[in-house]
Design a protein around this motif. Structure first.
Motif, PDB file in Angstrom:
ATOM      1  N   ALA A 119     -13.503  44.169  84.744  1.00 42.48           N
ATOM      2  CA  ALA A 119     -12.815  42.838  84.133  1.00 42.48           C
ATOM      3  C   ALA A 119     -12.295  42.256  85.696  1.00 42.48           C
ATOM      4  CB  ALA A 119     -11.700  42.888  83.184  1.00 42.48           C
ATOM      5  N   GLN A 120     -11.593  43.007  86.445  1.00 41.80           N
ATOM      6  CA  GLN A 120     -11.217  42.625  87.515  1.00 41.80           C
ATOM      7  C   GLN A 120     -12.235  42.368  88.695  1.00 41.80           C
ATOM      8  OE1 GLN A 120      -7.976  45.688  88.153  1.00 41.80           O
ATOM      9  NE2 GLN A 120      -6.536  44.141  87.640  1.00 41.80           N
ATOM     10  N   VAL A 121     -13.279  43.142  88.809  1.00 46.85           N
ATOM     11  CA  VAL A 121     -14.418  42.795  89.791  1.00 46.85           C
ATOM     12  C   VAL A 121     -15.075  41.571  89.474  1.00 46.85           C
ATOM     13  CG1 VAL A 121     -16.196  44.167  88.949  1.00 46.85           C
ATOM     14  CG2 VAL A 121     -15.690  44.155  91.508  1.00 46.85           C
ATOM     15  N   HIS A 122     -15.111  41.314  88.391  1.00 48.85           N
ATOM     16  CA  HIS A 122     -16.068  40.002  87.751  1.00 48.85           C
ATOM     17  C   HIS A 122     -15.112  38.841  87.954  1.00 48.85           C
ATOM     18  CE1 HIS A 122     -19.523  41.998  87.205  1.00 48.85           C
ATOM     19  NE2 HIS A 122     -19.170  42.949  85.863  1.00 48.85           N
ATOM     20  N   GLY A 123     -13.760  38.895  88.243  1.00 46.49           N
ATOM     21  CA  GLY A 123     -13.022  37.925  88.559  1.00 46.49           C
ATOM     22  C   GLY A 123     -12.207  37.333  87.423  1.00 46.49           C
ATOM     23  N   ALA A 124     -12.019  38.283  86.282  1.00 43.18           N
ATOM     24  CA  ALA A 124     -11.178  37.768  85.160  1.00 43.18           C
ATOM     25  C   ALA A 124      -9.490  37.923  85.535  1.00 43.18           C
ATOM     26  CB  ALA A 124     -11.500  38.609  84.010  1.00 43.18           C
ATOM     27  N   THR A 125      -9.020  37.080  84.905  1.00 41.99           N
ATOM     28  CA  THR A 125      -7.441  37.051  85.106  1.00 41.99           C
ATOM     29  C   THR A 125      -7.115  37.968  83.956  1.00 41.99           C
ATOM     30  OG1 THR A 125      -7.321  34.779  85.732  1.00 41.99           O
ATOM     31  CG2 THR A 125      -5.399  35.750  85.403  1.00 41.99           C
ATOM     32  N   VAL A 126      -6.411  38.978  84.381  1.00 44.54           N
ATOM     33  CA  VAL A 126      -5.854  40.167  83.501  1.00 44.54           C
ATOM     34  C   VAL A 126      -4.353  40.206  83.160  1.00 44.54           C
ATOM     35  CG1 VAL A 126      -6.030  42.408  82.696  1.00 44.54           C
ATOM     36  CG2 VAL A 126      -8.007  41.523  84.022  1.00 44.54           C
ATOM     37  N   VAL A 127      -3.929  40.000  81.981  1.00 39.05           N
ATOM     38  CA  VAL A 127      -2.505  40.237  81.629  1.00 39.05           C
ATOM     39  C   VAL A 127      -2.582  41.351  80.745  1.00 39.05           C
ATOM     40  CG1 VAL A 127      -0.661  38.895  80.618  1.00 39.05           C
ATOM     41  CG2 VAL A 127      -1.998  37.795  82.193  1.00 39.05           C
ATOM     42  N   ALA A 128      -1.550  42.313  80.916  1.00 33.30           N
ATOM     43  CA  ALA A 128      -1.340  43.675  80.082  1.00 33.30           C
ATOM     44  C   ALA A 128      -0.051  43.056  79.104  1.00 33.30           C
ATOM     45  CB  ALA A 128      -1.199  44.637  80.840  1.00 33.30           C
ATOM     46  N   VAL A 129      -0.108  43.194  77.855  1.00 31.32           N
ATOM     47  CA  VAL A 129       1.227  42.973  77.005  1.00 31.32           C
ATOM     48  C   VAL A 129       1.594  44.300  76.708  1.00 31.32           C
ATOM     49  CG1 VAL A 129       0.611  40.693  76.406  1.00 31.32           C
ATOM     50  CG2 VAL A 129      -0.333  42.601  74.940  1.00 31.32           C
ATOM     51  N   ASP A 130       2.978  44.404  76.513  1.00 31.45           N
ATOM     52  CA  ASP A 130       3.694  45.432  76.112  1.00 31.45           C
ATOM     53  C   ASP A 130       3.523  45.493  74.470  1.00 31.45           C
ATOM     54  OD1 ASP A 130       5.563  47.733  75.779  1.00 31.45           O
ATOM     55  OD2 ASP A 130       7.214  46.303  76.028  1.00 31.45           O
ATOM     56  N   GLY A 131       2.447  46.053  74.143  1.00 30.30           N
ATOM     57  CA  GLY A 131       2.204  46.160  72.602  1.00 30.30           C
ATOM     58  C   GLY A 131       0.633  46.428  72.518  1.00 30.30           C
ATOM     59  N   GLY A 132       0.020  46.959  71.442  1.00 23.19           N
ATOM     60  CA  GLY A 132      -1.350  47.345  71.059  1.00 23.19           C
ATOM     61  C   GLY A 132      -2.213  46.043  71.257  1.00 23.19           C
ATOM     62  N   PHE A 133      -3.513  46.420  70.905  1.00 22.48           N
ATOM     63  CA  PHE A 133      -4.670  45.482  70.840  1.00 22.48           C
ATOM     64  C   PHE A 133      -4.420  44.376  69.781  1.00 22.48           C
ATOM     65  CE2 PHE A 133      -8.100  44.006  68.248  1.00 22.48           C
ATOM     66  CZ  PHE A 133      -9.110  43.422  69.228  1.00 22.48           C
ATOM     67  N   ASP A 134      -3.650  44.952  68.439  1.00 25.79           N
ATOM     68  CA  ASP A 134      -3.527  43.933  67.360  1.00 25.79           C
ATOM     69  C   ASP A 134      -2.714  42.740  67.874  1.00 25.79           C
ATOM     70  OD1 ASP A 134      -4.929  45.475  65.271  1.00 25.79           O
ATOM     71  OD2 ASP A 134      -3.566  46.906  65.873  1.00 25.79           O
ATOM     72  N   ALA A 135      -1.587  43.126  68.654  1.00 23.15           N
ATOM     73  CA  ALA A 135      -0.811  42.089  69.387  1.00 23.15           C
ATOM     74  C   ALA A 135      -1.549  41.360  69.988  1.00 23.15           C
ATOM     75  CB  ALA A 135       0.695  42.759  69.705  1.00 23.15           C
ATOM     76  N   ALA A 136      -2.238  41.791  71.093  1.00 27.07           N
ATOM     77  CA  ALA A 136      -2.961  41.131  71.935  1.00 27.07           C
ATOM     78  C   ALA A 136      -3.985  39.991  71.291  1.00 27.07           C
ATOM     79  CB  ALA A 136      -3.627  42.027  72.963  1.00 27.07           C
ATOM     80  N   LEU A 137      -4.530  40.296  70.121  1.00 25.32           N
ATOM     81  CA  LEU A 137      -5.424  39.567  69.532  1.00 25.32           C
ATOM     82  C   LEU A 137      -4.616  38.186  68.746  1.00 25.32           C
ATOM     83  CD1 LEU A 137      -8.326  38.812  68.756  1.00 25.32           C
ATOM     84  CD2 LEU A 137      -8.107  40.578  66.843  1.00 25.32           C
ATOM     85  N   ARG A 138      -3.564  38.772  68.289  1.00 25.08           N
ATOM     86  CA  ARG A 138      -2.616  37.857  67.848  1.00 25.08           C
ATOM     87  C   ARG A 138      -2.231  36.614  68.776  1.00 25.08           C
ATOM     88  NH1 ARG A 138      -0.043  41.773  64.838  1.00 25.08           N
ATOM     89  NH2 ARG A 138       1.697  41.809  66.346  1.00 25.08           N
ATOM     90  N   ILE A 139      -2.227  36.872  69.830  1.00 20.11           N
ATOM     91  CA  ILE A 139      -1.587  36.241  71.002  1.00 20.11           C
ATOM     92  C   ILE A 139      -3.076  35.092  71.407  1.00 20.11           C
ATOM     93  CG2 ILE A 139      -1.053  36.054  73.426  1.00 20.11           C
ATOM     94  CD1 ILE A 139       0.739  38.516  72.774  1.00 20.11           C
ATOM     95  N   VAL A 140      -3.932  35.892  71.623  1.00 19.12           N
ATOM     96  CA  VAL A 140      -5.073  35.111  72.172  1.00 19.12           C
ATOM     97  C   VAL A 140      -5.656  33.980  71.030  1.00 19.12           C
ATOM     98  CG1 VAL A 140      -6.127  36.506  73.945  1.00 19.12           C
ATOM     99  CG2 VAL A 140      -6.822  36.845  71.601  1.00 19.12           C
ATOM    100  N   ARG A 141      -5.644  34.390  69.748  1.00 18.22           N
ATOM    101  CA  ARG A 141      -5.852  33.584  68.743  1.00 18.22           C
ATOM    102  C   ARG A 141      -5.048  32.104  68.829  1.00 18.22           C
ATOM    103  NH1 ARG A 141      -8.186  34.990  63.569  1.00 18.22           N
ATOM    104  NH2 ARG A 141      -8.489  37.424  63.412  1.00 18.22           N
ATOM    105  N   GLU A 142      -3.751  32.391  69.231  1.00 21.79           N
ATOM    106  CA  GLU A 142      -2.663  31.227  69.540  1.00 21.79           C
ATOM    107  C   GLU A 142      -3.130  30.546  70.607  1.00 21.79           C
ATOM    108  OE1 GLU A 142       1.728  31.711  69.444  1.00 21.79           O
ATOM    109  OE2 GLU A 142       1.288  33.426  68.002  1.00 21.79           O
TER     110      GLU A 142
END
Ligand code: AN7
Length: 349
Positions: A119-142
């Motif tokens: 992800a990083q080598v292709h230039g994406a901006t990566v943010v890690a959240v203090d939680g699991g995948f399910d929380a991350a999916l809820r956030i990006v849906r918003e």
């Protein structure tokens, strides 16, 4: 060389004359026959669909190319996704190639090192959240409500449309559908996509029957087996460390309509299957991918899959993405003086 899934299957995909014909050469992956595991299980045949040979090393590229083509067609400038790793690697690569910004939300500390690197080598901006995948999916849906932002998780319907091409290829390669297809299940998009692909091909008369779908979850992250959301999923197979799958109903339908099953395998069974694939078949996959083989083995032992069955296991991603998963089994090579005699002695030659 693969032309890419859009060119190969355009008439069966949601693309029109205005959809850009994008490709990174995804699809067209080999479906190789097992030489050791299938015969040992007494199967009629076992084929391994090597999805780790896609451009970014996982099946995600099949759906990503269609989602990105449609995002460009709709005028989007940014891709966003939540990911256990492979979706982000794929989004970042297609984003880089086709001039889109990519933003990725991952669960902190739970993404295999190779995937984060991609992800990083292709230039994406990566943010890690203090939680699991399910929380991350809820956030990006918003976050994805803006018109210039395309959400490229498998809740994007174009993703599953692209991924169904893998089922087409299995039929095209084998000449018919297998009796059973074993596949790892995390967010449950891929099992949904394969089932759709098999049904569409069957409707077109390209295969004589439909396979029973065998969905493999990890014991510590098995919401579909337990029939309820898992709040704190855990498994060494980080790709499928998901407690609230988005395509829940699609997976249940695939299971029930195909008279298949979704069952859990332990981490120890996953790692043992991963090791056997590497040692006995020359196939190095990531842990989640090996869950398909671990489940097939379990089903043969339980009698759920009969001897003589023609089976396919979907090997969803490359082992190179997650070198740490194997570290417990490996030791540093011995170092000796650079002389033929010493090397021969050390090698036992
Ligand atoms: C290697 O990348 O969910 O059941 O965010 O990477 O369709 O989710 C990855 C999933 C199986 C499960 N094998 O597929 C992500 C992500 C590998 C994977 C799955 C994933 P789904």
């Amino acid at each position: 060389m693969s032309r890419g899934v859009i060119a190969a299957y355009a008439e069966l995909l949601p693309v029109d004359d205005h959809t850009p014909r994008l490709s990174l050469g995804e699809g067209g992956t080999p479906c190789v026959e097992s030489r050791v595991i299938g015969p040992r299980l007494g199967l009629g045949s076992l084929h391994l669909k090597l999805e780790g040979l896609n451009p970014t090393g996982s099946f995600k590229d099949r759906g990503m190319v269609v989602a990105v083509a449609r995002a460009l067609q709709a005028g989007a400038t940014t891709l966003v996704c939540a990911s256990t790793g492979n979706t982000s690697a794929s989004a970042a690569a297609y984003g880089a190639r086709f001039g889109l910004r990519t933003a990725v939300v991952v669960p902190h500390g739970r993404v295999a090192s190779g995937k984060l690197l991609q992800a990083q080598v292709h230039g994406a901006t990566v943010v890690a959240v203090d939680g699991g995948f399910d929380a991350a999916l809820r956030i990006v849906r918003e976050l994805a409500t803006r018109p210039d932002v395309a959400l490229v998780n498998s809740v994007n319907p174009f993703r599953l449309e692209g991924q169904k091409t893998a089922a087409f290829e299995v039929v095209d390669d084998l000449g018919d559908a297998p009796d059973v297809l074993a596949i790892p299940v995390g967010n449950a998009g891929n099992i949904t996509a394969y089932w759709r692909g098999f049904r569409e091909y069957h409707g077109l008369g390209r295969c004589s029957h439909l396979p029973r779908m065998l969905g493999a979850q990890a014991s510590g992250a098995a919401p579909l087996v337990r029939g309820r959301v898992v709040e704190h999923p855990y498994t060494v197979a980080t790709a499928i460390r998901i407690g609230a799958p988005a395509s829940w109903q699609g997976a249940v339908d695939a299971r029930d309509e195909s008279e298949g099953l979704i069952d859990a395998v332990d981490d120890s069974e996953i790692l043992a299957a991963q090791w056997r694939l590497a040692q006995e078949e020359g196939v190095f996959c990531e842990p989640a991918s090996a869950a398909s083989v671990a489940l097939l083995e379990k089903c043969v032992v339980s009698g759920a899959v009969a001897p003589g069955t023609h089976a396919v296991c979907v090997i969803t991603g490359s082992g190179l993405k997650d070198p740490d998963a194997m570290s417990g089994r490996l030791t540093e090579p011995v170092t000796v003086t650079a002389s033929a005699a010493e090397v021969a002695a050390a090698l036992g030659l």
